[in-house]
Design a protein around this motif. Sequence first.
Motif, PDB file in Angstrom:
ATOM      1  N   CYS A  98       0.939  -1.054   0.050  1.00  0.00           N
ATOM      2  CA  CYS A  98      -0.050   0.165  -0.011  1.00  0.00           C
ATOM      3  C   CYS A  98       1.028   1.431   0.086  1.00  0.00           C
ATOM      4  N   LEU A  99       1.854   1.279   0.893  1.00  0.00           N
ATOM      5  CA  LEU A  99       2.828   2.473   0.904  1.00  0.00           C
ATOM      6  C   LEU A  99       3.491   2.717  -0.446  1.00  0.00           C
ATOM      7  N   ALA A 100       4.131   1.580  -1.134  1.00  0.00           N
ATOM      8  CA  ALA A 100       4.627   1.732  -2.356  1.00  0.00           C
ATOM      9  C   ALA A 100       3.538   2.249  -3.282  1.00  0.00           C
ATOM     10  N   ALA A 101       2.320   1.895  -3.241  1.00  0.00           N
ATOM     11  CA  ALA A 101       0.985   2.219  -4.387  1.00  0.00           C
ATOM     12  C   ALA A 101       0.961   3.658  -4.222  1.00  0.00           C
ATOM     13  N   PHE A 102       0.685   4.154  -2.995  1.00  0.00           N
ATOM     14  CA  PHE A 102       0.503   5.599  -2.743  1.00  0.00           C
ATOM     15  C   PHE A 102       1.577   6.444  -3.373  1.00  0.00           C
ATOM     16  N   LEU A 103       2.885   6.076  -3.165  1.00  0.00           N
ATOM     17  CA  LEU A 103       4.101   7.110  -3.543  1.00  0.00           C
ATOM     18  C   LEU A 103       3.974   6.885  -5.045  1.00  0.00           C
ATOM     19  N   PHE A 104       3.799   5.634  -5.625  1.00  0.00           N
ATOM     20  CA  PHE A 104       3.849   5.517  -7.123  1.00  0.00           C
ATOM     21  C   PHE A 104       2.792   6.371  -7.780  1.00  0.00           C
ATOM     22  N   ILE A 105       1.522   6.522  -7.190  1.00  0.00           N
ATOM     23  CA  ILE A 105       0.298   7.322  -7.744  1.00  0.00           C
ATOM     24  C   ILE A 105       0.869   8.628  -7.531  1.00  0.00           C
ATOM     25  N   GLY A 106       1.641   8.956  -6.462  1.00  0.00           N
ATOM     26  CA  GLY A 106       1.811  10.438  -6.417  1.00  0.00           C
ATOM     27  C   GLY A 106       2.893  10.913  -7.623  1.00  0.00           C
ATOM     28  N   ILE A 107       3.759  10.060  -7.716  1.00  0.00           N
ATOM     29  CA  ILE A 107       4.907  10.376  -8.887  1.00  0.00           C
ATOM     30  C   ILE A 107       4.512  10.388 -10.248  1.00  0.00           C
ATOM     31  N   VAL A 108       3.374   9.295 -10.401  1.00  0.00           N
ATOM     32  CA  VAL A 108       2.752   9.286 -11.806  1.00  0.00           C
ATOM     33  C   VAL A 108       1.877  10.670 -12.142  1.00  0.00           C
ATOM     34  N   VAL A 109       1.006  11.118 -11.044  1.00  0.00           N
ATOM     35  CA  VAL A 109       0.318  12.219 -11.308  1.00  0.00           C
ATOM     36  C   VAL A 109       1.283  13.441 -11.402  1.00  0.00           C
ATOM     37  N   TRP A 110       2.500  13.475 -10.906  1.00  0.00           N
ATOM     38  CA  TRP A 110       3.224  14.671 -10.768  1.00  0.00           C
ATOM     39  C   TRP A 110       3.763  14.699 -12.005  1.00  0.00           C
ATOM     40  N   ILE A 111       4.387  13.687 -12.731  1.00  0.00           N
ATOM     41  CA  ILE A 111       4.942  13.502 -14.036  1.00  0.00           C
ATOM     42  C   ILE A 111       3.779  14.262 -15.230  1.00  0.00           C
ATOM     43  N   LEU A 112       2.584  13.966 -14.903  1.00  0.00           N
ATOM     44  CA  LEU A 112       1.765  14.214 -16.069  1.00  0.00           C
ATOM     45  C   LEU A 112       1.152  15.558 -15.572  1.00  0.00           C
ATOM     46  N   GLU A 113       1.479  16.255 -14.356  1.00  0.00           N
ATOM     47  CA  GLU A 113       0.625  17.632 -14.467  1.00  0.00           C
ATOM     48  C   GLU A 113       1.631  18.465 -13.957  1.00  0.00           C
ATOM     49  N   HIS A 114       3.011  18.447 -13.737  1.00  0.00           N
ATOM     50  CA  HIS A 114       4.073  19.461 -13.264  1.00  0.00           C
ATOM     51  C   HIS A 114       4.224  20.458 -14.418  1.00  0.00           C
ATOM     52  N   ARG A 115       4.126  20.097 -15.787  1.00  0.00           N
ATOM     53  CA  ARG A 115       4.585  21.041 -16.940  1.00  0.00           C
ATOM     54  C   ARG A 115       3.467  21.884 -17.265  1.00  0.00           C
ATOM     55  N   ILE A 116       2.145  21.742 -16.847  1.00  0.00           N
ATOM     56  CA  ILE A 116       1.067  22.405 -17.127  1.00  0.00           C
ATOM     57  C   ILE A 116       0.265  22.950 -15.669  1.00  0.00           C
ATOM     58  N   ASN A 117       0.757  22.635 -14.790  1.00  0.00           N
ATOM     59  CA  ASN A 117      -0.099  22.710 -13.679  1.00  0.00           C
ATOM     60  C   ASN A 117       0.645  23.450 -12.462  1.00  0.00           C
ATOM     61  N   ASP A 118       0.423  24.557 -12.107  1.00  0.00           N
ATOM     62  CA  ASP A 118       1.395  25.418 -11.068  1.00  0.00           C
ATOM     63  C   ASP A 118       1.294  24.925  -9.987  1.00  0.00           C
ATOM     64  N   ASP A 119       0.040  23.930  -9.495  1.00  0.00           N
ATOM     65  CA  ASP A 119       0.145  23.320  -8.277  1.00  0.00           C
ATOM     66  C   ASP A 119       1.232  22.154  -7.998  1.00  0.00           C
ATOM     67  N   PHE A 120       1.802  21.849  -9.036  1.00  0.00           N
ATOM     68  CA  PHE A 120       2.702  20.808  -8.934  1.00  0.00           C
ATOM     69  C   PHE A 120       4.214  21.403  -9.435  1.00  0.00           C
ATOM     70  N   ARG A 121       4.436  22.825  -9.367  1.00  0.00           N
ATOM     71  CA  ARG A 121       5.772  23.304  -9.689  1.00  0.00           C
ATOM     72  C   ARG A 121       6.034  24.012  -8.652  1.00  0.00           C
ATOM     73  N   GLY A 122       7.528  24.189  -8.703  1.00  0.00           N
ATOM     74  CA  GLY A 122       8.115  25.089  -7.702  1.00  0.00           C
ATOM     75  C   GLY A 122       9.596  24.435  -7.415  1.00  0.00           C
ATOM     76  N   PRO A 123      10.172  24.811  -6.316  1.00  0.00           N
ATOM     77  CA  PRO A 123      11.665  24.254  -5.957  1.00  0.00           C
ATOM     78  C   PRO A 123      11.349  22.816  -5.609  1.00  0.00           C
ATOM     79  N   VAL A 124      12.312  22.286  -5.632  1.00  0.00           N
ATOM     80  CA  VAL A 124      12.376  20.567  -5.607  1.00  0.00           C
ATOM     81  C   VAL A 124      11.843  20.187  -4.357  1.00  0.00           C
ATOM     82  N   LYS A 125      12.232  21.040  -3.309  1.00  0.00           N
ATOM     83  CA  LYS A 125      11.663  20.613  -1.888  1.00  0.00           C
ATOM     84  C   LYS A 125      10.273  20.446  -1.868  1.00  0.00           C
TER      85      LYS A 125
END
Length: 698
Positions: free
Chosen positions: A508-535
């Motif tokens: 379950c823990l791995a699945a949660f982190l995996f989904i977070g990473i997948v959504v970030w990859i799909l959104e960070h280029r066009i969505n300001d909510d997923f942009r900013g400093p690395v931290k």
Amino acid sequence: FLFFFAALKYMETDVVAIIGPQSSVVAHTVLQIADEFTTPFLSLATDPTLSPIQFPYFVRTTHSDRHQMTAVADVVYHYGWKKVTVIFVDDDYGRNGLAALEDALDRKQCLVSYKAKILPGDPTEAQVMDVLVKVALMESRVVVLHLHYGAGAKVFSVAQYLGMLSNGYVWIATEWLAAALDSAPHLAVQAMTSNLQGVLVLRPHTPDSARKNAVSAEWNKLARGGSLGLNAFGLYAYDTVWLLAHAIDSFLNQGGNVSHSADSKLKFFEGGKLHLEKMLIFDGGPLLLKNILNTEFVGLTGVVKFTPDVSLVNPAYEILNVIGTGLHRVGYWLNGSGISATAPGTRTRTRSRSNALKSVVWPGESVRTPRGWVFPTDGKLLRIGVPRRAFFGEFVSQVGDTNGFRGFCIDVFVSAVNLLPYAVPYEFAPFGNGEVNPNYDALVSSIAAGTFDGAVGDIAIVTSRTRLVDFTQPYAESGLVVVSRVKAMNSGAWSFLRPFSLNLWAACLAAFLFIGIVVWILEHRINDDFRGPVKRQLITIVWFSFSTLFSSHRENTVSTLGRFVLITWLFIVLIINSSYTASLTSILTVQQLYSPIKGLESLKRGNDPIGYQVGSFVEGYLMNGLGIEKSRLRAMASLDEYADALRLGPQRGGVAAVVDERPYIDLFLSSQCDFRIVGQEYSKSGWGFVSTFNENPP
């Protein structure tokens, strides 16, 4: 002897055919003459062994007893009787009729349980009484009489004296009785039927017709007002004469020549005082025989026509019941169709077994169908072995020091025996000493060796035993189960982690982190909510993943793929959340029991001791079937030993589990709360009763 020489006397004349003999006994000898002198014999003999293959010039102008005995067997089967007693005359007619009846009953899975013969001629009352006394001692109360009238009338008279024409008996007479009653004057019939009340009688069926009525009326005039009745054999004799007349007419029309010649084989006897050389061969015999067999007409008995095996077509019988001073028809029997309440030839024939015959008044003026058997007074008792158990007496146990037994298995056996349509006399014989459970394989072996005729008890049906004996169908379900001690699992502070295993939590823990990473990859280029400093982006990934568990995420998804992934993930989260909530609720509200033993497979993999019931097949199954070493097995001889060994456990000299049959364990657990069945049920076989192999199955 006299009939034989009477036939020889005919051979000295220009005879072309002979009507006779009427007797089956005479026929076997006289028909040798027919073949030698090529002279057709038209006979009313009913012996089923008289065959045109053996006697080519033998023409039976009535029906063979083979059909009559099939009708008797169908009547026996119709009423559900299984065994009959046969009283027969000890000559060719009686013996061969009996053999035909045995064959017919065998096809119905019935049998002749006792054969009582009466010598030909005029038996004395003492001889008849000796026979009937033995019949009265037999199990079967269904008596079939295949006799001549003189002996048959005496049998009924003595049977009446002995009380054998009373309630519970069944008497079935073949066609000889109907022929005698039909031939007797009316006043004589009243006297004859006084000893025949309730008897079933068979009579050859002859359809009603105007011609038959006219001939019967003319016969009554000739017989001085009915002093001698016209029975079925008289009707067949009448048709026999017409059959021969038609055949001779055809023979002459075809240019047949009535000529005779001397038999060259008899020249050796020339000059003797018997003058055997004067007997002549009928030269036209083969042609006349052919015309006889090809003749077809409608006579008093119906259609007169021969089949390829030289038998009359359409054999049928009436089933009659003697009531009062007459014969009352209760049904019919037709070859190929069996028993029916309607006459042969009618369009609607009743074939239902429940209403195929009309109501019958049985001996003793009873309208209730007799069961057809009683317990014989001199019959052999079946010796039934019963295990003397030391515990689990609820299934089978001995009553004191007697040969009586009680328990569930005994109740089932007694109930089954009481439902049988025939008697099964038996006696129980104990097997074992009663101090420890006997070895059931040894009990089965003793049946195979003939020590017992059968066995009743909690006997499991297993393959090794079926090679030695026969089992009934299972009367109780049974399979092997494992019972072990269980302990309650306490719900402490960390109980919230117990709904999922460690592996599932990690997944379950791995699945949660995996989904977070997948959504970030799909959104960070066009969505300001997923942009900013690395931290910030790392915190967003972790936050977004776990906030979906409660649907509290603040970030919006803009891309189509991102929204699709999120919807799918939210559905999965719903399932995980529901499963966790249900499991945690169960843990906190219901007592959880735990056992390290999961079933037979876990027992097989370990080295802990295993308990089993002494005398059971379980020991062989565990050793030979599962490959468990004998050193690990512990035989147990009481319920207390079961409980004590399970409580001690393998570390303190007890056992890890007990393997036994399901009925025993269910009874054991009904009084024990510390143990439970673990794993699935194995080797579902059932319990059955045992008998020796049936070498001649029906």
